[in-house]
Design an enzyme around this catalytic site. Structure first.
Site, PDB file in Angstrom:
ATOM      1  CG  LEU A 136      -2.077  -0.974   1.209  1.00  0.00           C
ATOM      2  CD1 LEU A 136      -3.164  -0.552   2.190  1.00  0.00           C
ATOM      3  CD2 LEU A 136      -2.692  -1.104  -0.177  1.00  0.00           C
ATOM      4  CD  GLU A 137       2.376   3.531   3.684  1.00  0.00           C
ATOM      5  OE1 GLU A 137       2.661   4.575   3.085  1.00  0.00           O
ATOM      6  OE2 GLU A 137       1.522   3.486   4.574  1.00  0.00           O
TER       7      GLU A 137
END
Ligand SMILES: [Ca+2]
Length: 426
Positions: free
Chosen positions: A152-153
């Site tokens: 996600l990052e």
């Protein structure tokens, strides 16, 4: 990251915890989902028009140097870091352009656990199995959770951000909106250079100062990053993700990760469930929830992993989750409920589980800022005080929504949706 209350940093160790600045958490989740690469350089005309601004910025840098010195930054480090650093109008543009629109949980999850992200995550697990196993062993955090944060990052390292961190943070500190916060980050970034963990050229990241595979801001880096490879450098910027992934696991462990406990489990609620119980403030053991008729999606009792709350991220018409302490631990990365469910669900998918079983109310949507304020005004006018009209759906507003819903014979799930606003307008 996430999430969305404005929690400001009170102390480095306990609250800095957010890997992204507090109001970045208040931003739409896609910002933390996928830090974007740098857009094209601004047109020359604009650059010329801003030369007065540039002179003022350079004066600010000179005025900042004594403060940096007082914080222990040597002139050598400072001058190396600021060599040819100029004001970055793109950073300010992004800071101003934060959308007021909050993505719905289902739109968020469509992206957070897209087929592509699941597939790439399984490949990343395979490619880095050895180091991920070692990290899991040392910190007790599931490798799939660490990998999901990575996914996600930065899309598993693909979008780590290419802004010069000193330039971006200096621009934001100079700009003054949350200037103190960014100056604190800037000093922390200078300390990173001073200790030699990386070079000015490699100190890159998002426009808001989040760096590396798992997007640490400088103060979080200082407090929590680890050297897993053993070369003496905590290198979260390198193409080798080992230090960054271990730093993420260390961060989660430091914030109380409970080994062997899930973040949450999708559940089904019995007919006639008392929706007032679906609140983060109410915790019970899974056995107690089972006595109230709460079951997992296969109809079984949820195992006793620890005390749990029931969470309905899209109200009673969407999925329900039984969430555990690890939910809160992930939220130290980003406060957004969508983010935490995104990390949790993606990690489940990486472990081989299927998609979330329940449907979402896709014909409804979450409210924009102005609509949330309108909802609060209408509730207050009807006698259900929201404790102010600030556009943020906190505990008082949720309580007001539930009371209003009960008074109208609507399921009191406290969910602020367009459908609710339309009912209020009638
Ligand atoms: Ca290292």
């Amino acid at each position: 990251m996430m999430q969305f209350g404005a929690k400001l940093h009170r102390s480095i160790i306990t609250t800095v915890a957010l890997l992204v600045p507090a109001t970045v958490s208040a931003m739409p989740v896609e910002v933390s989902l996928r830090p974007s690469a740098r857009p094209p350089v601004a047109p020359v005309a604009l650059a010329v028009a801003s030369s007065a601004k540039e002179a003022d910025f350079q004066r600010w840098i000179r005025g900042f140097q004594p403060r940096a010195r007082a914080a222990g930054i040597s002139d050598r480090t400072f001058n190396r870091a600021f060599r040819s650093v100029t004001f970055d109008p793109d950073v300010i543009k992004r800071d101003r352009n934060q959308s007021e629109f909050t993505k719905s949980i289902w739109d968020y999850l469509d992206s957070a656990a897209s087929d592509k992200r699941v597939k790439n995550g399984r490949a990343a697990l395979r490619d880095h199995r050895r180091v991920l196993d070692q990290i899991e062993q040392r910190y007790g955090v599931d490798k799939e959770v660490v990998t999901a944060v990575w996914g996600l990052e930065s899309a598993y390292g693909e979008y780590r951000g290419n802004h010069n961190i000193i330039r971006a943070l200096a621009t934001l500190a100079y700009d003054g909106r949350r200037g103190r916060f960014f100056e604190q980050q800037l000093i922390a970034a200078l300390k990173i250079l001073q200790t030699g963990d990386t070079t000015p050229a490699n100190l890159r990241g998002s426009w808001a100062g989040a760096m590396g595979h798992t997007q640490f801001i400088p103060t979080s880096y200082q407090a929590f990053a680890v050297d897993f490879t053993g070369d003496g450098r905590r290198d979260i910027w390198s193409d080798n993700p080992a230090d960054a992934l271990a730093s993420t696991a260390a961060y989660l462990k430091k914030h109380g990760w409970v080994s062997g406990q899930p973040w949450g489990v999708e559940v089904q609620l019995p007919r006639g469930f008392n929706y007032a119980l679906a609140s983060r403030k109410i915790t019970k053991s899974p056995s107690d929830w089972a006595r109230l008729g709460v079951r997992d999606m296969q109809g079984r009792k949820v195992r006793d992993y620890g005390s749990a709350s029931i969470l309905l991220p899209a109200g009673h018409r969407g999925a329900a989750f039984m969430i555990f302490k690890n939910f809160k631990v992930i939220s130290r990365y980003n406060l957004s409920t969508s983010y935490v469910i995104g990390v949790g669900h993606l990690s489940d998918r990486l472990k081989g589980s299927g998609p979330i079983a329940a449907d979402w109310p896709r014909n409804d949507r979450t409210l924009k800022f102005a609509e949330r304020k309108e909802m609060q005004s209408l509730l207050t006018r009807k006698g259900f005080s929201t404790g102010g009209v600030d556009g943020r759906v906190g505990p008082m507003t949720q309580r007001a929504i539930r009371a209003y819903q009960s008074s109208r014979g609507i399921v009191p799930d406290g969910f602020a949706s367009l459908r609710l606003l339309q009912t209020l307008r009638k």
